[in-house]
Design a protein around this motif. Sequence first.
Motif, PDB file in Angstrom:
ATOM      1  N   LYS A 118       0.849  -1.186   0.000  1.00 11.35           N
ATOM      2  CA  LYS A 118       0.000   0.000   0.000  1.00 11.35           C
ATOM      3  C   LYS A 118       0.886   1.238   0.000  1.00 11.35           C
ATOM      4  CE  LYS A 118      -3.783   2.162   2.620  1.00 11.35           C
ATOM      5  NZ  LYS A 118      -4.663   2.007   3.800  1.00 11.35           N
ATOM      6  N   PHE A 119       0.777   2.032  -1.044  1.00  9.08           N
ATOM      7  CA  PHE A 119       1.528   3.275  -1.155  1.00  9.08           C
ATOM      8  C   PHE A 119       0.630   4.443  -0.751  1.00  9.08           C
ATOM      9  CE2 PHE A 119       3.511   0.537  -4.401  1.00  9.08           C
ATOM     10  CZ  PHE A 119       4.846   0.627  -4.034  1.00  9.08           C
ATOM     11  N   SER A 120       1.167   5.334   0.076  1.00  9.87           N
ATOM     12  CA  SER A 120       0.478   6.582   0.400  1.00  9.87           C
ATOM     13  C   SER A 120       1.462   7.718   0.175  1.00  9.87           C
ATOM     14  CB  SER A 120      -0.019   6.565   1.851  1.00  9.87           C
ATOM     15  OG  SER A 120       1.073   6.617   2.752  1.00  9.87           O
ATOM     16  N   GLU A 121       1.081   8.921   0.544  1.00  7.48           N
ATOM     17  CA  GLU A 121       1.948  10.076   0.304  1.00  7.48           C
ATOM     18  C   GLU A 121       3.195  10.058   1.177  1.00  7.48           C
ATOM     19  OE1 GLU A 121      -0.932  13.163   0.994  1.00  7.48           O
ATOM     20  OE2 GLU A 121      -1.138  13.546  -1.152  1.00  7.48           O
ATOM     21  N   THR A 122       3.121   9.386   2.330  1.00  9.48           N
ATOM     22  CA  THR A 122       4.242   9.438   3.273  1.00  9.48           C
ATOM     23  C   THR A 122       4.866   8.086   3.584  1.00  9.48           C
ATOM     24  OG1 THR A 122       2.707   9.280   5.141  1.00  9.48           O
ATOM     25  CG2 THR A 122       3.324  11.503   4.395  1.00  9.48           C
ATOM     26  N   ALA A 123       4.191   6.990   3.260  1.00 14.03           N
ATOM     27  CA  ALA A 123       4.685   5.679   3.681  1.00 14.03           C
ATOM     28  C   ALA A 123       4.334   4.591   2.683  1.00 14.03           C
ATOM     29  CB  ALA A 123       4.124   5.314   5.059  1.00 14.03           C
ATOM     30  N   MET A 124       5.118   3.524   2.737  1.00 12.80           N
ATOM     31  CA  MET A 124       4.802   2.288   2.025  1.00 12.80           C
ATOM     32  C   MET A 124       4.550   1.207   3.070  1.00 12.80           C
ATOM     33  SD  MET A 124       7.158  -0.012  -0.585  1.00 12.80           S
ATOM     34  CE  MET A 124       8.277  -0.540   0.731  1.00 12.80           C
TER      35      MET A 124
END
Length: 301
Positions: free
Chosen positions: A30-36
Amino acid sequence: MRFRTTVQNVLTFYRLIQTVEKLQKKCIIKFSETAMRIICNHEEGGVQVWSKIRVDALFTEYRILSHSNNEITLNLPTEALSTALRSASAEHTGANEVVMKLAKKNNLPVLSFEIFGTTQMGRKVKVAHDVRIEVMKPADVAMLTEPRCPEPDVQIMLPPLAKMRAVVERMRNLSDVIAVRANSSGRLQLSASTEVVKADITWTNCSHPRIAADGASQANGGDVDEEQEHQRERERLDSNNLFSVLVHTRSFLKFLNAHTVSKTTIACICQGHCLILFVYIGDSADVGGVLTFYIPSVLDN
């Protein structure tokens, strides 16, 4: 939906995927703006991995855009991803730039790797790898839930995982089940036994750091009545009292494959319930992320 980044720390990314590849054939990223986040939640035997790695610990020029709060969740084969990252690893190819992006090939979604490097003769080369993926629907992503566990009875810093792995490899010849014991006086013990042989390996003077807030938030949710909790608290206050959990030796060895990425590892024993292991990535002064392993207890007959 758009996603593109340069993989700055290829070797660490490769070692992370290499660790989860030994756990199951597919994983969720799961990729988000701040973390994987890397999730393994369907391994036979019940071992699960839930991880959170800062974007800036692995990537640069990171761009993500989606209608789901700029989050993109993929289901993909670990072996194919590991192969792509092995090719991209600087120690194998001399790559000087690795671009990872979402793309379509033959109208099918892929996670595409473009590897730019230089041969020994000074000639520039480009190698491409495409990993077939499934983009998960938001409704399916919302159903992903991390295990809920009782409050740990004891937390303890583990010795180097590579050394523990060598010990457990030998214990595997004795038993399919291993006991992990610890107390708040810094004693850690691994035990395996048969009807005629018993082996105990003990470490002393292990430290007892408190786990990070993200980890602590997961160590709750058990249904324990008030009297049981008071009894457990009295046992916790006894620094010589050893808390124990039985786990499958095979499952423990799978966790120990994380020795390639581990700098610091903290074990939390929930007696009779599970073993929770926090594998911190990077130096203690700049932790890039954490792999959280959940290993369920084996019932002692």
